[in-house]
Design a protein around this motif. Structure first.
Motif, PDB file in Angstrom:
ATOM      1  N   THR A 124      38.770 -48.466 -30.316  1.00  0.00           N
ATOM      2  CA  THR A 124      38.468 -48.703 -28.934  1.00  0.00           C
ATOM      3  C   THR A 124      37.024 -49.105 -29.025  1.00  0.00           C
ATOM      4  O   THR A 124      36.448 -50.041 -28.385  1.00  0.00           O
ATOM      5  CB  THR A 124      38.752 -47.675 -27.918  1.00  0.00           C
ATOM      6  N   ILE A 125      36.369 -48.256 -29.988  1.00  0.00           N
ATOM      7  CA  ILE A 125      34.738 -48.579 -30.210  1.00  0.00           C
ATOM      8  C   ILE A 125      34.729 -49.819 -30.621  1.00  0.00           C
ATOM      9  O   ILE A 125      33.558 -50.749 -30.219  1.00  0.00           O
ATOM     10  CB  ILE A 125      34.174 -47.403 -30.895  1.00  0.00           C
ATOM     11  N   GLN A 126      35.411 -50.156 -31.668  1.00  0.00           N
ATOM     12  CA  GLN A 126      35.227 -51.309 -32.430  1.00  0.00           C
ATOM     13  C   GLN A 126      35.392 -52.593 -31.551  1.00  0.00           C
ATOM     14  O   GLN A 126      34.999 -53.554 -31.689  1.00  0.00           O
ATOM     15  CB  GLN A 126      36.114 -51.509 -33.821  1.00  0.00           C
ATOM     16  N   GLY A 127      36.640 -52.571 -30.743  1.00  0.00           N
ATOM     17  CA  GLY A 127      37.344 -53.719 -29.970  1.00  0.00           C
ATOM     18  C   GLY A 127      36.134 -53.647 -28.747  1.00  0.00           C
ATOM     19  O   GLY A 127      35.934 -55.228 -28.340  1.00  0.00           O
ATOM     20  N   ARG A 128      35.730 -52.750 -28.117  1.00  0.00           N
ATOM     21  CA  ARG A 128      34.474 -52.796 -27.069  1.00  0.00           C
ATOM     22  C   ARG A 128      35.255 -52.861 -25.791  1.00  0.00           C
ATOM     23  O   ARG A 128      34.662 -53.387 -24.651  1.00  0.00           O
ATOM     24  CB  ARG A 128      33.513 -53.844 -27.516  1.00  0.00           C
ATOM     25  N   MET A 129      36.412 -53.410 -25.593  1.00  0.00           N
ATOM     26  CA  MET A 129      37.152 -53.922 -24.489  1.00  0.00           C
ATOM     27  C   MET A 129      37.631 -52.794 -23.589  1.00  0.00           C
ATOM     28  O   MET A 129      37.857 -52.786 -22.298  1.00  0.00           O
ATOM     29  CB  MET A 129      38.399 -54.771 -24.854  1.00  0.00           C
ATOM     30  N   TYR A 130      38.002 -51.535 -24.287  1.00  0.00           N
ATOM     31  CA  TYR A 130      38.654 -50.575 -23.839  1.00  0.00           C
ATOM     32  C   TYR A 130      37.810 -49.205 -23.756  1.00  0.00           C
ATOM     33  O   TYR A 130      36.974 -49.319 -24.820  1.00  0.00           O
ATOM     34  CB  TYR A 130      40.075 -50.543 -23.760  1.00  0.00           C
ATOM     35  N   ARG A 131      37.978 -48.215 -23.416  1.00  0.00           N
ATOM     36  CA  ARG A 131      37.403 -46.902 -23.452  1.00  0.00           C
ATOM     37  C   ARG A 131      38.728 -45.873 -23.641  1.00  0.00           C
ATOM     38  O   ARG A 131      39.533 -45.844 -22.888  1.00  0.00           O
ATOM     39  CB  ARG A 131      36.361 -46.465 -22.492  1.00  0.00           C
TER      40      ARG A 131
END
Length: 227
Positions: A124-131
């Motif tokens: 999720t950190i790498q994708g930045r779209m979700y938490r």
């Protein structure tokens, strides 16, 4: 010193030396058991338990858009599972968290281990779209999931009776009434919603395919599978 006294002294010294020797041998063996890396050792066992990551870990998954904190209304459980493809999640490991208007606010996830949860955090950190944030087991346990076995009818006429809704659903394997009714704000007037339960995910999906955008008392009704 007499011969008798000398003999007694030598005997005492010999016995004392034997006891000292036996004690010095016993201590190292006890220490080796205490600090052993063998799984049977007490310390080794506690170290294995703390680092093994066994046991479930729970998290809340939602969009990273500032001030929103929810999911897209069309997001499926399978979308989340595919997004977190390194975490070994199944459909039963995902519960969608709806508000009173059945809008998805997030998803509760059950991970098989701490390591699996940490992989999801990195994704999720790498994708930045979700938490993804950690939650307690109680939050997971207390959340009821319809598990894809229910369909929400939206736009049902305010004057429609139970038999009108059943005629609309004719040909589907829905569960017998009572149905769950609610009202949400809408334009130009409030929208009546009816939640209908089915015996399986397949039955709910088939009802959606067959009846979505059909008419109940000449009103168009849209449908959405509730996960």
């Amino acid at each position: 010193m007499s011969r008798l006294a000398a003999a007694a002294l030598r005997g005492a010294l010999t016995a004392s030396g034997a006891r000292s020797c036996s004690i010095s041998v016993a201590f190292p063996s006890a220490s080796s058991r205490l600090f052993s890396t063998d799984a049977s050792g007490a310390v080794a066992g506690s170290q294995d338990d703390s680092s093994s990551g066994e046991g479930h870990t729970y998290g809340r998954f939602y969009t990273n858009i500032s001030g929103v904190g929810r999911l897209g209304k069309n997001m499926l459980k399978t979308d989340i599972i595919h997004y977190l493809d390194q975490c070994e999640l199944s459909l039963d490991d995902v519960k969608i968290d709806y508000n009173k208007g059945f809008y998805p606010m997030g998803a509760l996830l059950k991970f098989p281990s701490v390591e699996s949860f940490e992989k999801a955090v990195r994704q999720t950190i790498q994708g930045r779209m979700y938490r993804l944030e950690r939650v307690s087991p109680d939050e997971w346990e207390h959340k009821i999931s319809l598990n894809g076995k229910a369909v929400l009818l939206q736009g049902v006429p305010r004057n429609a009776q139970v038999d009108d809704i059943e005629r609309f659903l004719c040909g589907t394997n829905y569960e017998a009434p009572p149905f769950e009714n609610s009202i949400r704000a809408g334009v130009p007037e409030p929208v009546r919603m009816v939640l209908v339960k089915f015996g399986s995910r397949t039955d709910a999906t088939n009802a959606f395919i067959a009846k979505n955008k059909g008419f109940c008392l000449n009103n168009p009704v849209t449908m959405r599978v509730i996960q």
